[in-house]
Design an enzyme around this catalytic site. Structure first.
Site, short mmCIF file in Angstrom:
data_model
loop_
_atom_site.label_atom_id
_atom_site.label_comp_id
_atom_site.label_asym_id
_atom_site.label_seq_id
_atom_site.Cartn_x
_atom_site.Cartn_y
_atom_site.Cartn_z
N ASP A 4 0.82 -1.22 0.00
CA ASP A 4 0.00 0.00 0.00
C ASP A 4 0.86 1.27 0.00
OD1 ASP A 4 -1.98 -1.86 0.30
OD2 ASP A 4 -2.85 -0.98 2.11
N ASP A 5 0.16 2.37 -0.29
CA ASP A 5 0.65 3.75 -0.08
C ASP A 5 1.67 4.23 -1.10
OD1 ASP A 5 -0.94 3.35 2.11
OD2 ASP A 5 0.54 3.90 3.61
N HIS A 22 -6.14 3.14 -3.68
CA HIS A 22 -6.09 3.26 -2.21
C HIS A 22 -6.51 4.68 -1.80
CE1 HIS A 22 -4.92 1.90 1.71
NE2 HIS A 22 -3.80 2.58 1.81
N HIS A 50 -5.45 9.22 1.21
CA HIS A 50 -5.33 8.37 2.40
C HIS A 50 -6.08 8.91 3.61
CE1 HIS A 50 -3.46 5.35 5.02
NE2 HIS A 50 -3.12 4.75 3.92
N TYR A 99 -6.70 2.28 6.20
CA TYR A 99 -6.96 1.72 7.55
C TYR A 99 -8.03 0.62 7.53
CZ TYR A 99 -5.05 6.40 8.03
OH TYR A 99 -4.29 7.53 7.85
N HIS A 152 3.68 -2.46 3.16
CA HIS A 152 3.78 -1.09 2.62
C HIS A 152 5.10 -0.96 1.88
CE1 HIS A 152 0.61 -0.80 5.58
NE2 HIS A 152 0.19 0.27 4.93
ZN LIG Z 1 -2.54 2.90 3.45
#
Ligand SMILES: [Zn+2]
Length: 276
Positions: free
Chosen positions: A81-82, A131, A135, A172, A225
């Site tokens: 992610d991210d 995503h 965020h 989350y 991540h």
């Molecule tokens: Zn995230």
């Protein structure tokens, strides 16, 4: 002889550099001595692109979040992610050397800065999902704000990858009825996870390794991540070797949904349906 010796010395230096940044805290494993990877001996019988698209459409209509795949095949999905971000190319290099299939969940706000990194992520062995744009905790937003966060990001990613973006992961893991409706209407399916590496909670590489190594089972979707050095270290020295040793095959999320999907009973039970 002299030239053979020079070649050997060069090989050792290169192998040392490839093994990491030379920190003395890195565990001395076989990995450091043998960085060159071979093709996996077991090749999974992967679903076709059409089968993957059909599976996503089916799960999107059902509208339930996916926590894991089925238990029938020794497959797992590594998800990152991210990104994209400054570590993207390093993650890709590590995974590509070992022919590891993976899924990236992208924040739209990073796309302009790391356009090339996203293009590289969308190449072979990868699936790319959304995503949200920035965020935010979606459940703290109203329906309109949520829609902006989800749809703007979905479009930004698709513009770069040239493909529809039909996987979605809420930041989350937080979603509500508005999120679910927006995601379903956009043709996407919500992908959560059953194994949290806890790398985003500040876990070091030993803890990350432990959470994954002791947690995964056939069908697991593993949360990682991509912009964390500790995650990279855990992957390289523990997680990838452990998966290989267990003869577990990393696949992308769409491959999991098509080739080893969760049962209806599993889906109904949410994360509890993923237990061993
Ligand atoms: Zn995230």
């Amino acid at each position: 002889m002299a030239s053979a010796k020079a070649t050997l010395t060069l090989f050792i230096v290169v192998a040392f550099l490839m093994a990491g940044c030379g920190s003395s805290t890195e565990p001395a494993t076989k990995e450091t001595k043998a960085p060159a990877a071979k093709r996996p001996t077991t090749k999974p019988d992967l679903p076709t692109a059409a089968e993957q698209t059909a599976a996503i459409a089916k799960f999107s209509k059902l509208g339930r979040p996916i926590y894991c795949g089925g238990k029938a095949k020794p497959w797992v999905a590594l998800t990152f992610d991210d990104g994209p971000g400054p570590y993207t190319e390093r993650v890709l290099a590590l995974l590509n050397r070992r022919h590891i299939r993976r899924t990236f969940f992208i924040n739209g706000k990073n796309v302009a800065t790391y356009r090339d990194a996203l293009r590289h992520e969308a190449r072979s062995r990868s699936a790319v999902g959304n995503h949200t744009w920035s965020h935010k905790l979606l459940t703290s937003l109203d329906a309109e704000e949520q829609k902006r966060e989800i749809i703007s990001s979905q479009r930004a990613i698709a513009r770069v990858t040239g493909r529809p973006v039909n996987l979605f992961r809420p930041p989350y893991g937080a979603h509500d009825k508005y999120t679910d409706r927006i995601v379903r209407r956009s043709g996407a399916v919500t992908i959560l996870w059953d194994i949290d590496s806890e790398d985003a909670l500040g876990a070091n590489y030993k803890e990350i390794s432990r959470h994954v190594k002791h947690g995964f089972r056939p069908g697991s979707i593993i949360l990682l991540h991509e912009n964390r050095g500790q995650t990279l270290r855990a992957l390289k020295y523990t997680i990838l070797p452990a998966l290989k040793k267990s003869k577990v095959i990393p696949v992308t999320v769409p491959e999991m949904l098509a080739g080893n999907p969760p049962s209806t009973k599993q889906l109904r039970r949410g994360r509890d349906g993923c237990a061993r």
